[in-house]
Design a protein around this motif. Structure first.
Motif, short mmCIF file in Angstrom:
data_model
loop_
_atom_site.label_atom_id
_atom_site.label_comp_id
_atom_site.label_asym_id
_atom_site.label_seq_id
_atom_site.Cartn_x
_atom_site.Cartn_y
_atom_site.Cartn_z
N GLY A 39 1.13 -1.18 -0.15
CA GLY A 39 -0.20 -0.09 -0.06
C GLY A 39 0.85 1.25 0.10
O GLY A 39 0.06 1.84 0.16
N LYS A 40 2.10 1.08 -0.75
CA LYS A 40 2.64 2.61 -0.69
C LYS A 40 2.35 3.39 -1.53
O LYS A 40 3.37 3.93 -2.00
N GLY A 41 1.49 3.62 -2.20
CA GLY A 41 0.95 3.95 -3.33
C GLY A 41 1.04 3.23 -4.39
O GLY A 41 1.38 2.09 -4.97
N ARG A 42 0.22 4.50 -5.86
CA ARG A 42 0.51 3.57 -7.05
C ARG A 42 1.84 3.84 -7.60
O ARG A 42 2.36 5.08 -7.72
N SER A 43 2.48 3.23 -8.52
CA SER A 43 3.72 3.83 -10.14
C SER A 43 3.13 3.94 -10.71
O SER A 43 2.07 3.34 -11.34
N LEU A 44 2.58 5.13 -11.26
CA LEU A 44 2.75 5.39 -12.23
C LEU A 44 3.87 6.06 -13.56
O LEU A 44 4.87 6.07 -14.06
N ARG A 45 3.26 5.17 -15.06
CA ARG A 45 4.55 5.35 -16.39
C ARG A 45 4.00 6.21 -16.39
O ARG A 45 3.56 7.42 -16.24
N PRO A 46 5.43 7.35 -17.15
CA PRO A 46 5.44 8.47 -17.72
C PRO A 46 3.96 9.45 -18.71
O PRO A 46 4.36 10.55 -17.72
N ARG A 47 3.57 8.67 -18.89
CA ARG A 47 2.16 9.12 -19.91
C ARG A 47 1.26 9.73 -18.86
O ARG A 47 0.61 10.53 -18.84
N VAL A 48 0.74 8.20 -18.27
CA VAL A 48 -0.15 9.07 -16.57
C VAL A 48 0.71 9.90 -15.42
O VAL A 48 -0.34 10.17 -15.29
N ALA A 49 2.00 10.07 -15.66
CA ALA A 49 2.13 10.36 -14.66
C ALA A 49 2.28 12.15 -15.20
O ALA A 49 1.69 13.05 -14.25
N ALA A 50 2.83 12.07 -16.35
CA ALA A 50 2.25 13.20 -17.02
C ALA A 50 0.80 13.91 -17.03
O ALA A 50 0.39 15.56 -16.79
N ALA A 51 -0.14 13.18 -17.58
CA ALA A 51 -0.95 13.52 -17.67
C ALA A 51 -1.75 13.92 -16.08
O ALA A 51 -2.69 15.06 -16.09
N THR A 52 -1.36 12.98 -14.93
CA THR A 52 -1.69 13.51 -13.53
C THR A 52 -1.10 15.05 -13.33
O THR A 52 -1.37 15.11 -12.63
N LEU A 53 0.07 15.39 -13.75
CA LEU A 53 0.34 16.85 -13.79
C LEU A 53 -0.29 17.44 -14.20
O LEU A 53 -0.09 19.10 -14.01
N GLY A 54 -0.99 17.58 -15.11
CA GLY A 54 -1.11 18.84 -16.90
C GLY A 54 -0.19 18.99 -17.47
O GLY A 54 -0.36 20.12 -17.75
N ILE A 55 0.87 18.12 -17.59
CA ILE A 55 2.32 18.65 -18.86
C ILE A 55 2.31 17.83 -19.80
O ILE A 55 1.65 16.82 -19.17
N SER A 56 3.09 17.83 -20.11
CA SER A 56 3.98 16.99 -21.43
C SER A 56 4.88 16.29 -21.22
O SER A 56 4.95 16.16 -20.09
N ILE A 57 4.66 15.09 -21.83
CA ILE A 57 5.93 14.04 -21.57
C ILE A 57 7.19 14.54 -21.49
O ILE A 57 7.60 13.97 -21.08
N SER A 58 7.22 15.36 -22.65
CA SER A 58 8.84 15.54 -22.51
C SER A 58 8.74 16.58 -21.81
O SER A 58 9.73 16.63 -21.16
#
Length: 100
Positions: A39-58
């Motif tokens: 239960g230490k949180g989720r690991s997000l792939r880069p595309r999902v992490a970028a979408a979570t922050l509202g930024i582009s992958i680059s």
């Protein structure tokens, strides 16, 4: 709303065109999030992490490389990096407080 071509083998999996609906993208993001053990949180792939922050992958990769305070990705293999969701959200919240 347009309908994507449905072929018999895929009839149950995709009936709505992914370009026309956001529900498809949300379901896809949820399926790409990996739950870590204990239960230490989720690991997000880069595309999902970028979408979570509202930024582009680059931008995500630039921040990962250049910003000292940005949560670093975890390399699972030479071609697979994940980001801890809790760390990203804490970092985002701390950035909001810096602007006050």
């Amino acid at each position: 709303m347009c309908r994507a071509p449905v072929f018999p083998p895929q009839a149950e999996r995709m009936t709505i065109c992914p370009r026309c609906t956001s529900n498809y993208n949300k379901e896809q993001q949820v399926s790409e999030a990996i739950t870590t053990p204990h239960g230490k949180g989720r690991s997000l792939r880069p595309r999902v992490a970028a979408a979570t922050l509202g930024i582009s992958i680059s931008t995500l990769w630039t921040w990962n490389r250049e910003r000292v305070d940005f949560p670093k990705g975890i390399r699972l293999s030479p071609r697979c990096t994940v980001f801890n969701e809790d760390s990203l959200l804490q970092w985002r919240d701390s950035q909001a407080h810096k602007g006050e």
